[in-house]
Design an enzyme around this catalytic site. Structure first.
Site, PDB file in Angstrom:
ATOM      1  N   ASN A   1      15.803   4.487   2.204  1.00 19.96           N
ATOM      2  CA  ASN A   1      14.680   4.134   3.081  1.00 19.96           C
ATOM      3  C   ASN A   1      14.042   2.846   2.568  1.00 19.96           C
ATOM      4  OD1 ASN A   1      12.509   4.833   1.110  1.00 19.96           O
ATOM      5  ND2 ASN A   1      13.483   6.837   1.285  1.00 19.96           N
TER       6      ASN A   1
ATOM      7  N   ALA B   1       6.792   8.744  -4.353  1.00 17.22           N
ATOM      8  CA  ALA B   1       8.179   8.362  -4.014  1.00 17.22           C
ATOM      9  C   ALA B   1       8.528   8.819  -2.604  1.00 17.22           C
ATOM     10  CB  ALA B   1       9.148   8.989  -5.006  1.00 17.22           C
TER      11      ALA B   1
ATOM     12  N   PHE C   1       1.864  12.844  -1.132  1.00 17.36           N
ATOM     13  CA  PHE C   1       1.739  11.849  -0.072  1.00 17.36           C
ATOM     14  C   PHE C   1       2.324  12.421   1.214  1.00 17.36           C
ATOM     15  CE2 PHE C   1       0.388   7.483  -1.232  1.00 17.36           C
ATOM     16  CZ  PHE C   1      -0.003   7.743  -2.523  1.00 17.36           C
TER      17      PHE C   1
END
Ligand code: PMT
Length: 242
Positions: free
Chosen positions: A55, A120, A169
């Site tokens: 990504n 991450a 996150f």
């Protein structure tokens, strides 16, 4: 710098330098003796020896968080996927490539960590049987069979001691608030930091970001307006302190 604009060796923006000096002196020694584990960057999942699924994560957000913890005097371990940026000097860098590698490194560092920050962008899937040699092109279609990767954050939340703080996150393209709130219910971290990915002002690979931070005891998430990732990282550290 052939173009004079971007590249290795470019001097940091004066505002960034001023901020780092200010942050260092403002927070000096606050987290002395604390151990902070930060994950950053993408993971790479092999298709064959020369191709992979990954990504757009640059590692900038995670590295800014590592720097912010370092500025407070913490001992910082940075488990990082492959990036093109230099890690903050003074952190213990653990380079990994795959989600499975990151999983192993994080679980190893977890017992000694007081705070874990999971910035991450971990691949949720990997190729089930990566080819041992380069896949040859044919005229037909090519299908890849994917299998689930370990959910590292989920594992941390199951294993963590009550004294350990965990920041997760959420990266979403649509309906940020609703999707992040659902993620926070499934993964009740101390803080859940949500950001938008994709599009012109997406979080990936930018020096800036804008965040919604879900925190225990707050009904509504805190909105952190668009700012340098370094400044936002410092705000997140303030919120961890409570
Ligand atoms: O690196 P930059 O270019 O600066 O970009 C920053 C960022 C967009 C990568 C960062 O701000 C960010 O959002 N990181 C999390 C990206 C992500 O994987 O989000 P998610 O919503 O898919 O995952 C939710 C949480 O679970 C994350 O804390 C993630 O680290 C974790 N996770 C995800 C999958 C998995 N298999 N294991 C995990 O632990």
């Amino acid at each position: 710098l052939a173009c004079g604009e971007v590249g290795d060796g470019r001097f940091a923006e004066p505002a960034e330098i001023a901020f780092q000096v200010e942050s260092y002196f403002k927070n000096f020694g606050k987290w002395a003796g604390k151990k902070v584990l930060v994950t950053a960057g993408p993971t790479r999942e092999a298709i064959d020896p020369v191709r992979f699924i990954s990504n757009e994560s640059s590692g900038k957000m995670g590295y800014a968080l590592a720097q912010a913890a370092l500025n407070r005097g913490a001992e910082v371990t940075l488990v990082t996927g492959p990036t093109r940026i230099a890690p903050p000097s003074g952190v213990k860098v653990v380079p990994v490539s795959t989600a499975q590698g990151m999983h192993k490194a994080v679980l190893k560092a977890l017992p000694k960590s007081d705070i874990v920050v999971m910035a991450a962008a971990v691949a949720d899937y990997r190729v089930l049987n990566p080819s041992k040699s380069k896949i040859k092109k044919t005229n037909g279609e090519l299908s890849l069979r994917l299998t689930r990767n370990p959910d590292i954050l989920g594992d941390i939340l199951r294993r963590k001691k009550t004294s350990q703080k965990v920041v997760g996150f959420a990266a979403e393209t649509d309906d940020l608030r609703r999707n992040a709130a659902e993620k926070w219910k499934r993964k009740p971290c101390d803080l859940l930091v949500a950001n938008r990915v994709g599009g012109r002002k997406g979080a990936f690979n930018s020096d800036e970001n804008e965040l919604l931070v879900f925190a225990r005891g707050r009904v509504e998430p805190l909105v952190l307006k668009r700012d340098l990732k370094s400044r936002l990282a410092d705000r997140i550290m303030d919120m961890i302190e409570g």
